[in-house]
Motif scaffolding. Sequence first.
Motif, PDB file in Angstrom:
ATOM      1  N   TYR A   1      32.953  37.815  26.145  1.00  0.00           N
ATOM      2  CA  TYR A   1      31.635  37.297  26.540  1.00  0.00           C
ATOM      3  C   TYR A   1      30.542  38.298  26.128  1.00  0.00           C
ATOM      4  O   TYR A   1      29.505  37.920  25.581  1.00  0.00           O
ATOM      5  CB  TYR A   1      31.598  37.056  28.055  1.00  0.00           C
TER       6      TYR A   1
ATOM      7  N   TYR B   1      29.982  38.033  22.519  1.00  0.00           N
ATOM      8  CA  TYR B   1      29.226  36.818  22.178  1.00  0.00           C
ATOM      9  C   TYR B   1      27.735  37.079  22.329  1.00  0.00           C
ATOM     10  O   TYR B   1      26.951  36.829  21.424  1.00  0.00           O
ATOM     11  CB  TYR B   1      29.680  35.672  23.083  1.00  0.00           C
ATOM     12  N   ASN B   2      27.333  37.575  23.475  1.00  0.00           N
ATOM     13  CA  ASN B   2      25.922  37.883  23.708  1.00  0.00           C
ATOM     14  C   ASN B   2      25.812  38.681  24.998  1.00  0.00           C
ATOM     15  O   ASN B   2      26.071  38.177  26.084  1.00  0.00           O
ATOM     16  CB  ASN B   2      25.103  36.598  23.806  1.00  0.00           C
TER      17      ASN B   2
ATOM     18  N   GLU C   1      23.290  39.887  26.695  1.00  0.00           N
ATOM     19  CA  GLU C   1      22.298  39.488  27.697  1.00  0.00           C
ATOM     20  C   GLU C   1      22.763  38.260  28.476  1.00  0.00           C
ATOM     21  O   GLU C   1      22.608  38.192  29.693  1.00  0.00           O
ATOM     22  CB  GLU C   1      20.946  39.229  27.018  1.00  0.00           C
ATOM     23  N   VAL C   2      23.340  37.324  27.755  1.00  0.00           N
ATOM     24  CA  VAL C   2      23.839  36.126  28.429  1.00  0.00           C
ATOM     25  C   VAL C   2      24.982  36.502  29.376  1.00  0.00           C
ATOM     26  O   VAL C   2      25.057  36.021  30.507  1.00  0.00           O
ATOM     27  CB  VAL C   2      24.306  35.072  27.394  1.00  0.00           C
TER      28      VAL C   2
ATOM     29  N   TYR D   1      25.401  39.316  30.882  1.00  0.00           N
ATOM     30  CA  TYR D   1      24.803  40.000  32.035  1.00  0.00           C
ATOM     31  C   TYR D   1      24.286  38.997  33.061  1.00  0.00           C
ATOM     32  O   TYR D   1      24.536  39.123  34.267  1.00  0.00           O
ATOM     33  CB  TYR D   1      23.670  40.921  31.567  1.00  0.00           C
ATOM     34  N   VAL D   2      23.585  37.982  32.566  1.00  0.00           N
ATOM     35  CA  VAL D   2      23.014  36.980  33.466  1.00  0.00           C
ATOM     36  C   VAL D   2      24.125  36.171  34.151  1.00  0.00           C
ATOM     37  O   VAL D   2      23.944  35.660  35.253  1.00  0.00           O
ATOM     38  CB  VAL D   2      22.025  36.063  32.707  1.00  0.00           C
ATOM     39  N   SER D   3      25.297  36.087  33.511  1.00  0.00           N
ATOM     40  CA  SER D   3      26.428  35.398  34.140  1.00  0.00           C
ATOM     41  C   SER D   3      27.160  36.286  35.139  1.00  0.00           C
ATOM     42  O   SER D   3      28.232  35.931  35.610  1.00  0.00           O
ATOM     43  CB  SER D   3      27.413  34.918  33.079  1.00  0.00           C
TER      44      SER D   3
END
Lengths: 258, 269
Positions: free
Chosen positions: B155, B158-159, B161-162, B164-166
Amino acid sequence: MNILQIKNLTVEIDKILILKDINLEVKKGEIIAIVGPNGGGKTTLIKTALGLIKQYKGSVRILGKKPEEAVKTGKIGYLPQKAQIPKNFPFSALDVVLLGLINKKMDKKEKIELAKRYIFFVGMEGFENHPYGKLSGGQQQRISIARVLVSDPEIIFLDEPSTGIDFVAQEGFYDFLKKIRDEKGITVVMVSHDIGVVGRFVDKVAGLNRFLHYYGHPRGFFQKHILERLYGSDVELVIHSPECVTCEHFHSDFKGEK
Amino acid sequence: MIELISIPFVQNALIGGIILSVLLSVLSLFIYLKSWSFINVGISHATFGGLALGFFLGLSPTFFGIVFAVITGFLIGYISRKGQIHEDISIGILFSVSMALGVILITLSPNYNTDLFTFLFGNILTISREDIYILAFFTVFSLAFIYTFFDRIMYCCYNEEVAYVSGINTTFYYYSLILIIAVATVLSVKLVGVILASAMMILPAAFSNQIFWHYRGILLLSIFMSIVMVVAGIFVSFYFDLPSGATIVFLYSSLFGFAVLIKKVLQKV
Ligand SMILES: Nc1ncnc2c1ncn2[C@@H]1O[C@H](COP(=O)(O)OP(=O)(O)OP(=O)(O)O)[C@@H](O)[C@H]1O
Ligand SMILES: [Mg+2]
């Protein structure tokens, strides 16, 4: 209850003022659109709300918590602006959607079934096992939206979700968002440049250009002095672009409503 | 060939080489995904300074190598995470200094010639049983960590920042991976040397991605190909009396070049 509450937010990056005195409240189940010129600070605002920008003055509460605590709940969805994915990125479309289920206690089979259902919702059935990097920009966007929604979030932040999605599909996309909101009570915060289209779908518009020049019902947004303050001299561009037609259309819609 | 295998130091070389192949090829997937070759090259150069310092002081080169590798790894990681810049000039200077210091320290030590060569290009004849135990322990530990958190690490790839937000602790996985890569670099010194250690962490995934697009295929082929190349390289180097590390990397690079060529030709047809 406000699911997102921003008070007196000021953000400076490298001593340059990006956002100043932003006050914004979003209630559960609302759909809001952040609009404004390029470089107006839309992405910065979203990133601050998500805890990705940690240096700011003022207060940010999301789901009643500080951003860095709120993200740990796994209840927030985020679609970043134009994520650049290399062509040889070794994930399938399904893999990407499955990432959205990372916090869920389900067995693999259930996860795959659920992920496939969302791939269907965004009109990408048949692409499950395609290389994600080789999909078109709009197709990647759809898959990313499926990734965001499959996680069953309480609030989602979409940074220019309609980028690359064809114009015909855009209205369908906003309808789809609305349907999801109605069914699940998801709160939607999105950045958009198509203010004409957005105006007809959202509950509130936030006009952002360093300052929050407007925050409220779209009805009050399309006034010359507000648009001028927001877009400066570029206002002509906005008014006389294809949106112009939709603006007119939009105005008459609301006249009819009254 | 059979005779060769019955020699203890050949056995050590083969066992060590195979364990290392597995570890480095798994790491290569993440280095490839994150475009970390710069971090990787930086770590291996800095490692040399550490090895030389340990050698000069008459203490454990491996220990000092690990300390240098980990510190540089974290520093490069920190800077490339803070700034948007991928290759910071200060980093380049930092590991060049470590490398230069290493050369000076080694030259000041008596009988430096063979050791300098070993640190730079490896010498599988020096792989001991003890080395193999350390390597095996570290490999099991690292692979267990990666296996347990595979989805989360992917994850982050993959990205970030995304992820982190998850709710994923991206900082933790970021530095854990760098730590593992740093230690793995030091442990691969005897097989291939500091200069070529980073090649062994870049080539496997880069090669496998010419053939498979999905990470599962890349991972499996990387492991398989690395083992084949290391074993082949060891035998070839014995027969022709060549340095093992250079032989392995040369064979592997040739294979990679060949794969790219074939692919280009096939695409034209
Ligand atoms: N990491 C950063 N370092 C320096 N300046 C930054 C950084 N991120 C954003 N900025 C600056 O902040 C301002 C706002 O950027 P932001 O990306 O938030 O705008 P935006 O409204 O999302 O624009 P767009 O419509 O183009 O996406 C810009 O002037 C940009 O140059
Ligand atoms: Mg933006």
